[in-house]
Design a protein around this motif. Structure first.
Motif, short mmCIF file in Angstrom:
data_model
loop_
_atom_site.label_atom_id
_atom_site.label_comp_id
_atom_site.label_asym_id
_atom_site.label_seq_id
_atom_site.Cartn_x
_atom_site.Cartn_y
_atom_site.Cartn_z
N SER A 13 -9.04 6.01 24.75
CA SER A 13 -10.04 6.91 25.34
C SER A 13 -10.90 6.19 26.37
O SER A 13 -11.26 6.76 27.40
CB SER A 13 -10.93 7.48 24.22
OG SER A 13 -10.17 8.26 23.33
N VAL A 14 -11.23 4.92 26.09
CA VAL A 14 -11.98 4.13 27.07
C VAL A 14 -11.18 3.97 28.35
O VAL A 14 -11.70 4.14 29.46
CB VAL A 14 -12.35 2.76 26.47
CG1 VAL A 14 -12.87 1.82 27.57
CG2 VAL A 14 -13.39 2.91 25.38
N ALA A 15 -9.90 3.64 28.22
CA ALA A 15 -9.06 3.45 29.41
C ALA A 15 -8.98 4.73 30.23
O ALA A 15 -9.03 4.69 31.47
CB ALA A 15 -7.66 2.99 28.97
N VAL A 16 -8.85 5.87 29.57
CA VAL A 16 -8.79 7.14 30.29
C VAL A 16 -10.10 7.41 31.02
O VAL A 16 -10.11 7.80 32.20
CB VAL A 16 -8.46 8.29 29.32
CG1 VAL A 16 -8.66 9.65 30.00
CG2 VAL A 16 -7.04 8.17 28.79
N ALA A 17 -11.22 7.20 30.33
CA ALA A 17 -12.52 7.44 30.95
C ALA A 17 -12.75 6.53 32.16
O ALA A 17 -13.25 6.98 33.20
CB ALA A 17 -13.63 7.24 29.92
N ILE A 69 -11.23 -8.23 39.28
CA ILE A 69 -10.52 -9.36 38.67
C ILE A 69 -9.87 -8.86 37.38
O ILE A 69 -10.56 -8.38 36.49
CB ILE A 69 -11.50 -10.52 38.38
CG1 ILE A 69 -12.13 -11.01 39.68
CG2 ILE A 69 -10.78 -11.67 37.66
CD1 ILE A 69 -13.28 -11.98 39.49
N PRO A 70 -8.56 -8.95 37.25
CA PRO A 70 -7.85 -8.26 36.17
C PRO A 70 -7.90 -9.00 34.82
O PRO A 70 -6.87 -9.41 34.28
CB PRO A 70 -6.42 -8.16 36.70
CG PRO A 70 -6.27 -9.36 37.58
CD PRO A 70 -7.61 -9.57 38.22
N TRP A 71 -9.09 -9.16 34.29
CA TRP A 71 -9.26 -9.82 32.99
C TRP A 71 -10.48 -9.21 32.30
O TRP A 71 -11.59 -9.72 32.38
CB TRP A 71 -9.44 -11.33 33.20
CG TRP A 71 -9.40 -12.18 31.95
CD1 TRP A 71 -10.46 -12.82 31.35
CD2 TRP A 71 -8.25 -12.52 31.17
NE1 TRP A 71 -10.04 -13.51 30.27
CE2 TRP A 71 -8.69 -13.36 30.13
CE3 TRP A 71 -6.90 -12.19 31.26
CZ2 TRP A 71 -7.81 -13.87 29.17
CZ3 TRP A 71 -6.02 -12.71 30.31
CH2 TRP A 71 -6.48 -13.54 29.28
N TYR A 72 -10.28 -8.07 31.64
CA TYR A 72 -11.35 -7.40 30.92
C TYR A 72 -10.74 -6.56 29.81
O TYR A 72 -9.56 -6.22 29.85
CB TYR A 72 -12.24 -6.57 31.84
CG TYR A 72 -11.55 -5.62 32.78
CD1 TYR A 72 -11.30 -4.30 32.41
CD2 TYR A 72 -11.15 -6.04 34.05
CE1 TYR A 72 -10.67 -3.42 33.28
CE2 TYR A 72 -10.53 -5.16 34.92
CZ TYR A 72 -10.30 -3.85 34.54
OH TYR A 72 -9.68 -2.98 35.41
N ALA A 73 -11.57 -6.22 28.82
CA ALA A 73 -11.00 -5.68 27.59
C ALA A 73 -11.99 -4.79 26.86
O ALA A 73 -13.20 -4.81 27.13
CB ALA A 73 -10.60 -6.82 26.66
N THR A 74 -11.46 -4.02 25.91
CA THR A 74 -12.26 -3.39 24.86
C THR A 74 -12.05 -4.19 23.59
O THR A 74 -10.91 -4.48 23.21
CB THR A 74 -11.84 -1.93 24.64
OG1 THR A 74 -12.14 -1.17 25.81
CG2 THR A 74 -12.57 -1.31 23.45
#
Length: 247
Positions: free
Chosen positions: A19-23, A92-97
Motif C-alpha cells: 500500500s505504501v508503494a502504491v501511494a 537515489i535508489p536505496w530506500y525502504a519500508t
C-alpha cells in the motif's frame, strides 16, 4: 483480542508495504514538507497509509512520523514508513519500508522492503532470516582489515576498514550485513527504534551481531529512545569494530 501469529503479522506487513508503494507511486512531489526538519511529503503520505493499515489490523504503532498510537495493544509495530527519504527525494535508489512487531517478549517479526528493487527481508523470532523467501547468512569476515563497512555519518577517525559505504538507509544497511553484502555497520550518531529494529531482527536471526554502542537494550517502543548501532557479521569482527570505535 486473540494473539496474532508471526506469519500473519508478516502477511499484514506485506500488504502494508504494498500500500505504501502504491501511494508513493502516485506522488509527484517527494520534497521537504515544511512541517518539521527533515520531514518529506513522501514520509507523510507513506505514514498515513501504513499507520492506518496497522491500526485497523488491531496493532499498536510507534512511527517516526506520527509517534505512538494504540500503546495499550499487546503488539506494537515499530514503523519507518519510508527509511531513506532523503535518498528517495534525491532519486537515489536505496530506500525502504521497515516494520518490526514488538510484544512482551521483545522483537517478534520484521519485514524490510526495498521500495526500488522490491527485495523483501523478513525474520521471525527464533525462525531465521530470509530475503525473498530464501535463507540468508552474514559473511565470515573476522577482521576490520578485510571488511566492507556501512556507515551512517562518519567517524572521527579512520577505523582501519578495507572499504566503506555510506548508503543512507539504516534498515537496508543492516539487512545488507545480514545477507553478507556488507560485513559490518557503524552508526556514528544515533537512530530511533523505527530506523533499526526491523533490520536488527533480520541481522540477529541471520546470525549477525547487533548491539548498541553504549550497551542499552535495542528493543524499545519509546519514540524518544535513541541508539547508536554497531553490527558485524561475526563476534570477532564486532570486537574489532568496537575496539576501533573506542580508540
Amino acid at each position: 483480542m486473540a494473539p496474532i501469529a508471526p506469519e500473519d503479522l508478516l502477511s499484514i506487513f506485506e500488504e502494508t508495504a504494498r500500500s505504501v508503494a502504491v501511494a508513493l507511486g502516485s506522488l509527484e512531489d517527494w520534497g521537504l514538507a515544511g512541517t518539521r526538519p527533515g520531514q518529506h511529503r513522501s514520509d507523510i503520505v507513506a505514514d498515513e497509509v501504513a499507520s492506518r493499515a496497522l491500526l485497523d489490523a488491531g496493532l499498536g504503532v510507534c512511527s517516526e512520523e506520527s509517534g505512538l498510537q494504540g500503546q495499550d495493544r499487546p503488539v506494537i509495530v515499530v514503523l519507518d514508513p519510508l527509511d531513506g527519504s532523503t535518498n528517495a527525494a534525491q532519486g537515489i535508489p536505496w530506500y525502504a519500508t521497515s516494520l518490526c512487531a514488538v510484544d512482551d517478549g521483545g522483537a517478534l517479526a520484521a519485514l524490510v522492503v526495498n521500495l526500488v528493487s522490491g527485495e523483501h527481508y523478513s525474520a521471525v523470532r527464533g525462525g531465521g532470516a530470509y530475503r525473498d523467501g530464501r535463507p540468508i547468512r552474514p559473511s565470515a569476515v573476522t577482521s576490520l582489515a578485510d571488511a566492507v563497512i556501512g556507515l551512517s555519518g562518519y567517524p572521527p577517525r579512520h577505523l582501519r576498514w578495507r572499504q566503506y559505504r555510506a548508503l543512507g538507509a539504516a534498515a537496508l544497511d543492516l539487512c545488507s550485513v545480514a545477507d553478507g553484502r556488507l560485513d559490518g555497520f557503524v552508526d556514528c550518531h544515533s537512530h530511533g527504534p523505527w530506523d533499526y529494529l526491523g533490520g536488527a531482527l533480520v541481522c540477529e536471526e541471520a546470525g549477525a551481531c547487533v548491539v548498541d554502542a553504549a550497551g542499552s537494550e535495542l528493543t524499545t517502543t519509546d519514540p524518544r529512545a535513541r541508539r547508536s548501532l554497531l553490527a558485524a557479521a561475526t563476534e570477532t569482527l564486532l570486537a574489532d569494530l568496537r575496539a576501533a570505535c573506542d580508540g
